[in-house]
Design an enzyme around this catalytic site. Structure first.
Site, PDB file in Angstrom:
ATOM      1  CE  LYS A  36      32.801 -26.033  -3.456  1.00  0.00           C
ATOM      2  NZ  LYS A  36      31.651 -25.591  -4.101  1.00  0.00           N
ATOM      3  CE1 TYR A 275      42.653 -32.283  30.130  1.00  0.00           C
ATOM      4  CE2 TYR A 275      42.231 -32.608  27.721  1.00  0.00           C
ATOM      5  CZ  TYR A 275      43.086 -32.162  28.702  1.00  0.00           C
ATOM      6  OH  TYR A 275      44.309 -31.781  28.432  1.00  0.00           O
TER       7      TYR A 275
HETATM    8  C1  LIG Z   1      30.830 -26.538  -4.864  1.00  0.00           C
HETATM    9  C2  LIG Z   1      30.181 -26.359  -5.936  1.00  0.00           C
HETATM   10  C3  LIG Z   1      29.843 -27.260  -7.009  1.00  0.00           C
HETATM   11  C4  LIG Z   1      30.213 -28.731  -6.644  1.00  0.00           C
HETATM   12  O1  LIG Z   1      29.229 -29.134  -5.985  1.00  0.00           O
HETATM   13  P1  LIG Z   1      29.077 -30.632  -5.594  1.00  0.00           P
HETATM   14  O2  LIG Z   1      27.722 -30.769  -4.553  1.00  0.00           O
HETATM   15  O3  LIG Z   1      30.066 -31.111  -4.670  1.00  0.00           O
HETATM   16  O4  LIG Z   1      28.910 -31.384  -6.947  1.00  0.00           O
HETATM   17  C5  LIG Z   1      29.265 -26.644  -8.338  1.00  0.00           C
HETATM   18  N1  LIG Z   1      29.031 -25.557  -8.476  1.00  0.00           N
HETATM   19  C6  LIG Z   1      29.483 -24.433  -7.696  1.00  0.00           C
HETATM   20  C7  LIG Z   1      29.226 -23.321  -7.941  1.00  0.00           C
HETATM   21  C8  LIG Z   1      30.055 -24.876  -6.307  1.00  0.00           C
HETATM   22  O5  LIG Z   1      30.358 -23.857  -5.390  1.00  0.00           O
END
Ligand SMILES: *Cc1c(COP(=O)(O)O)cnc(C)c1O
Length: 383
Positions: A36, A275
């Site tokens: 993701k 700036y």
């Molecule tokens: C993002 C996510 C993960 C992975 O998390 P990490 O800490 O990056 O390993 C696992 N399960 C769900 C439901 C997530 O949203």
């Protein structure tokens, strides 16, 4: 260079991280590679084929658009799992394309069944359980109903998973809460098993849980941050090192971020740079502009704070980070000139700029800083 910066993805580092994870989880556990957030900024289209070369064949995303992007580039036997948002109109598309998806409310479950009937094809669902995160998932009260619906529609449903997510497994301060979640999951899972509903994958662990609570791994682990070569937080790394003779980090950063000097300039003592008045030259200085700013993912909060590497020397950002540019102090790098490489994240000479060094503000910042890297910045494979 058409773009003002580019991102390098290190194939060897990735292979090393997967070796470590595989070793840790054992040969039987399915690794679901969590991609993701544009593969945590690494770029889905670049990352997925590299992960496949390391033997990964299951990918987890948040929403339909990400699933769609993987579908066009994955190899045929890789599975895709949507853990979050899938809108009703896309459920049909998911079923037709064998995309697995989380189900956490009765409406989505009904919609999955209805579409599966119409397509005459099973929907691959992961039943998400509410165990204490209080975000999404079926709670105890709705469990009987869910089991009834699943049991009476097994022609249309493949029970691909029964899963949950922990509310902060990376920190010992959440120990009691996480332990409670582990117990709740196990109780709720047993109710499924007792009714003969056996999921293909029982899965609850993210990176942190897989390291700190090995019992949470079961049939599959959803691994995000570890595969990219980062610990979920410092505490998890320290916990890993405890009692170990070898104190070296088994993970390797996969990402580097590089740009070039755009122009250089001499500044006299007493002049302000950029700036406003946030930086006053306290000596005669030489500065360089870098064509990277907050619109490229370099946080404005790094104004007068950030460090980058030029000619193997660590130099400081002076003045405020602009939308498209920033200025660095190259007084101590007399040979630096337009066109020279600037490392924003990564290695040069003896020095290293880590993602964590972007800010000390939060343990979680690795995740945030990475996912802010824009999708349009080119990703280049090295190693
Ligand atoms: C993002 C996510 C993960 C992975 O998390 P990490 O800490 O990056 O390993 C696992 N399960 C769900 C439901 C997530 O949203």
């Amino acid at each position: 260079m058409l773009h003002t910066s580019y991102i390098e993805i290190d194939r060897k580092a990735l292979a090393q991280n997967f070796r470590f994870i595989r070793d840790r989880l054992g040969p039987q556990v399915k690794i679901s590679s969590v991609v993701k957030g544009n593969a945590y900024g690494h770029g889905i289209e670049t990352f997925v084929p590299l992960a496949e070369m390391c033997g990964i064949d299951h990918f987890a995303v948040f929403n339909t658009d990400e699933a769609f992007r993987i579908k066009t580039i994955r190899s045929e036997n890789s599975e895709i799992m949507i853990m979050g948002m899938i809108d009703t109109p896309e459920i049909k598309w998911a079923i037709r394309n064998d995309i697995e998806f989380y189900v956490f409310d009765p409406a989505r479950l009904e919609s999955a069944i209805e579409n599966a009937k119409r397509l005459n094809k099973k929907a691959k669902v992961h039943i998400e359980l509410e165990t204490g995160m209080n975000r999404t998932g079926f709670d105890k009260k709705s469990l009987q109903l869910v089991k009834n619906i699943v049991s009476s529609n097994l022609e249309y449903l493949e029970l691909t998973g029964v899963c949950t997510h922990y509310a902060g497994a990376e920190s010992i301060s959440n120990y009691v809460r996480v332990k409670g979640q582990i117990r709740k999951y196990s109780t709720m899972l047993r109710e499924f098993l007792n009714d003969g509903l056996v999921p293909k994958y029982r899965h609850t662990a993210c990176s942190a849980a897989s390291m700190r609570y090995p019992q949470t791994v079961m049939d599959m682990a959803r691994i995000g941050i570890l595969q990219y070569g980062f610990w979920p937080n410092r505490e998890t790394f320290i916990d890993y090192l405890a009692g170990r003779e070898d104190k070296s980090d088994p993970l390797q950063r996969v990402i580097s971020w590089k740009s070039k000097i755009m122009a250089t300039k001499e500044i006299k003592t007493g002049e302000f740079i950029g700036y406003g008045t946030t930086f006053l030259a306290h000596k005669d200085m030489r500065v360089a502009t870098i064509p990277v700013g907050y619109s490229h993912g370099y946080s404005r909060s790094l104004s007068n704070l950030g460090r980058v590497l030029v000619h193997g020397t660590r130099v400081i950002v002076v003045g405020v980070v602009n939308m498209n540019m920033m200025t660095i102090d190259i007084t101590d790098v007399p040979d630096a000139k337009a066109g020279d490489e600037v490392v924003l994240i990564g290695h040069q000479g003896e020095f290293d700029i880590s993602v964590a060094s972007f800010s000390e503000m939060s343990d979680q910042l690795n995740y945030e800083a990475l996912t802010r890297l824009p999708a349009e910045t080119p990703r280049v494979i090295v190693g």
